[in-house]
Design a protein around this motif. Structure first.
Motif, short mmCIF file in Angstrom:
data_model
loop_
_atom_site.label_atom_id
_atom_site.label_comp_id
_atom_site.label_asym_id
_atom_site.label_seq_id
_atom_site.Cartn_x
_atom_site.Cartn_y
_atom_site.Cartn_z
N GLN A 42 0.82 -1.20 0.00
CA GLN A 42 0.00 0.00 0.00
C GLN A 42 0.86 1.27 0.00
OE1 GLN A 42 -2.78 -0.20 3.23
NE2 GLN A 42 -3.77 -2.09 2.47
N LEU A 43 1.93 1.23 0.81
CA LEU A 43 2.84 2.39 0.85
C LEU A 43 3.47 2.63 -0.52
CD1 LEU A 43 4.64 1.87 4.28
CD2 LEU A 43 2.98 3.66 3.69
N HIS A 44 3.81 1.51 -1.19
CA HIS A 44 4.42 1.64 -2.50
C HIS A 44 3.43 2.26 -3.50
CE1 HIS A 44 7.10 0.75 -5.82
NE2 HIS A 44 6.09 0.13 -6.46
N GLU A 45 2.15 1.81 -3.45
CA GLU A 45 1.13 2.36 -4.35
C GLU A 45 0.91 3.85 -4.09
OE1 GLU A 45 -2.30 0.00 -3.74
OE2 GLU A 45 -1.54 -1.74 -4.85
N GLN A 46 0.80 4.23 -2.80
CA GLN A 46 0.60 5.64 -2.46
C GLN A 46 1.80 6.48 -2.87
OE1 GLN A 46 -2.21 6.97 -1.41
NE2 GLN A 46 -3.17 4.90 -1.40
N SER A 47 3.00 5.90 -2.70
CA SER A 47 4.22 6.64 -3.12
C SER A 47 4.20 6.87 -4.62
CB SER A 47 5.46 5.86 -2.70
OG SER A 47 5.53 5.74 -1.30
N THR A 48 3.71 5.85 -5.36
CA THR A 48 3.64 5.99 -6.82
C THR A 48 2.66 7.09 -7.21
OG1 THR A 48 4.13 3.64 -7.05
CG2 THR A 48 3.20 4.75 -8.97
N LYS A 49 1.48 7.12 -6.54
CA LYS A 49 0.50 8.17 -6.82
C LYS A 49 1.06 9.55 -6.49
CE LYS A 49 -3.65 5.38 -6.15
NZ LYS A 49 -4.91 5.21 -5.35
N ILE A 50 1.74 9.63 -5.35
CA ILE A 50 2.32 10.92 -4.95
C ILE A 50 3.33 11.40 -5.98
CG2 ILE A 50 3.81 12.02 -3.24
CD1 ILE A 50 2.38 10.30 -1.12
N GLU A 51 4.14 10.46 -6.50
CA GLU A 51 5.13 10.85 -7.51
C GLU A 51 4.45 11.34 -8.77
OE1 GLU A 51 8.34 11.12 -7.23
OE2 GLU A 51 8.32 10.46 -5.13
N LYS A 52 3.32 10.68 -9.13
CA LYS A 52 2.59 11.13 -10.32
C LYS A 52 2.01 12.53 -10.11
CE LYS A 52 1.30 6.55 -12.04
NZ LYS A 52 0.17 5.64 -12.35
N LEU A 53 1.44 12.76 -8.91
CA LEU A 53 0.88 14.07 -8.61
C LEU A 53 1.96 15.15 -8.59
CD1 LEU A 53 -1.74 13.13 -5.87
CD2 LEU A 53 -2.19 13.79 -8.26
N LYS A 54 3.11 14.79 -8.06
CA LYS A 54 4.22 15.74 -8.06
C LYS A 54 4.61 16.12 -9.48
CE LYS A 54 6.38 14.58 -3.63
NZ LYS A 54 7.60 14.03 -2.98
N ASP A 55 4.54 15.12 -10.38
CA ASP A 55 4.90 15.40 -11.77
C ASP A 55 3.89 16.38 -12.42
OD1 ASP A 55 7.07 13.77 -11.53
OD2 ASP A 55 6.05 11.97 -12.35
N ARG A 56 2.62 16.43 -11.94
CA ARG A 56 1.58 17.29 -12.51
C ARG A 56 1.61 18.70 -11.91
NH1 ARG A 56 -4.09 14.35 -12.17
NH2 ARG A 56 -4.66 16.36 -13.15
N ILE A 57 2.30 18.85 -10.81
CA ILE A 57 2.31 20.18 -10.16
C ILE A 57 2.86 21.28 -11.07
CG2 ILE A 57 3.44 21.49 -8.31
CD1 ILE A 57 3.02 19.07 -6.50
N PRO A 58 4.01 21.09 -11.75
CA PRO A 58 4.53 22.18 -12.61
C PRO A 58 3.53 22.58 -13.71
CG PRO A 58 6.23 20.56 -12.18
CD PRO A 58 4.97 19.98 -11.67
N MET A 59 2.89 21.54 -14.29
CA MET A 59 1.93 21.82 -15.37
C MET A 59 0.73 22.61 -14.84
SD MET A 59 0.04 19.14 -17.92
CE MET A 59 -0.79 18.37 -16.55
N CYS A 60 0.23 22.19 -13.68
CA CYS A 60 -0.92 22.90 -13.09
C CYS A 60 -0.52 24.32 -12.69
CB CYS A 60 -1.44 22.14 -11.88
SG CYS A 60 -2.19 20.55 -12.30
N GLN A 61 0.68 24.46 -12.17
CA GLN A 61 1.14 25.78 -11.77
C GLN A 61 1.28 26.71 -12.98
OE1 GLN A 61 1.61 26.70 -8.52
NE2 GLN A 61 1.83 28.81 -9.31
N ALA A 62 1.71 26.12 -14.12
CA ALA A 62 1.84 26.93 -15.34
C ALA A 62 0.48 27.40 -15.83
CB ALA A 62 2.53 26.12 -16.42
#
Length: 299
Positions: free
Chosen positions: A245-265
């Motif tokens: 479960q921790l691994h799955e949540q970490s994967t989701k968090i990494e994906k969300l982190k990758d979307r932050i720059p795009m959303c911020q732009a």
């Protein structure tokens, strides 16, 4: 006491083993003899003398020296009766040759074996070289025949008495007595074994019950060990599940982190557009946005 003499007739022309030949006898305070020493020949010996001179005492002394009991000599009931009157002890010493191919342990006893039996009022002891004892069957009429036995044999006219003599002389009587004794002891032993078997039946039953309990306890112990192993596996399964479960949540968090720059732009672009509008348009747009219902969270 009358005079007694011994006539020995050696036959040097014949050759035979000299092992077991009595060469000398010495008596001290035995029956009617105060001190007597006689040397025998290798073959046939004759002892002559008047009645009461002690001829039979010599044969009796040989019987006693070789282990005979007093009653077996038919001259006394106890050994102390052989002690000469007025004396406190008696000694019988017999020398036996031990030479030739039939010698008995010559490396231990040498060429001569001396048997000495000492009798006192209270005790009796037999001494052999190296303190070992060797008993000769003095009851066998072929070994020693007393006067009474000789008289009995000579006057036995029927075959039954002669067979008794043969039966005893050939040791068949001794073998028969031994077999009877063995049979009696064997019967007693069998009876004892049966009694012991009956006595141990409850113990065997209890032992079987204990063995069953032990096997059950061993089975319980095996089950307990299996349960312990399963508990360990269950604990680790929980660890593996949480880790997944921790691994799955970490994967989701990494994906969300990758979307932050795009959303911020996008936010920055919209903010720039908003800032470029006139004041009236900005106010009107803010009113419209405030009237809109909040939308669900973007997944």
């Amino acid at each position: 006491m009358g005079d007694s003499r011994v006539f020995a007739q050696p036959l040097s022309a014949l050759r035979r083993s000299s092992a077991g030949i009595i060469s000398r006898i010495r008596l001290e305070n035995f029956m009617c003899h105060s001190s007597l020493q006689i040397e025998f020949g290798e073959w046939l010996n004759f002892i002559t003398g008047q009645n009461g001179s002690g001829k039979s005492a010599i044969l009796t002394a040989l019987c006693v020296a070789f282990g005979s009991r007093a009653k077996e000599t038919q001259r006394a009931t106890t050994l102390k009766e052989f002690i000469k009157t007025g004396c406190s002890y008696a000694v019988i010493q017999v020398e036996i040759k031990n030479e030739g191919e039939d010698a008995f342990k010559p490396e231990i006893y040498g060429d001569l074996i001396i048997v000495e039996r000492r009798i006192s009022v209270s005790t009796s002891s037999t001494v052999l070289k190296d303190h070992q004892e060797k008993k000769i069957d003095v009851e066998n009429p072929c070994v020693i025949m007393s006067q009474d036995k000789s008289r009995e044999f000579l006057h036995s006219g029927n075959d039954k008495d002669k067979f008794k003599f043969f039966f005893k002389a050939t040791l068949l009587q001794q073998v028969n007595d031994l077999l009877v004794s063995i049979e009696t002891r064997l019967g007693s032993a069998n009876t004892l074994v049966e009694e012991l078997e009956k006595s141990i039946e409850p113990i065997l039953k209890e032992l079987n019950e204990l063995q069953v309990k032990i096997r059950n306890m061993e089975h319980v112990e095996e089950i307990s060990q299996q349960v312990h192993k399963l508990k360990k596996k269950l604990a680790w399964s929980w660890v593996y599940d949480v880790d997944r479960q921790l691994h799955e949540q970490s994967t989701k968090i990494e994906k969300l982190k990758d979307r932050i720059p795009m959303c911020q732009a996008r936010i920055d672009r919209q903010l720039d557009l908003f800032c470029g509008l006139p004041i009236t348009s900005q106010t009107s747009l803010c009113i419209k946005l405030s009237k809109r219902k909040p939308q669900g969270r973007v997944k």
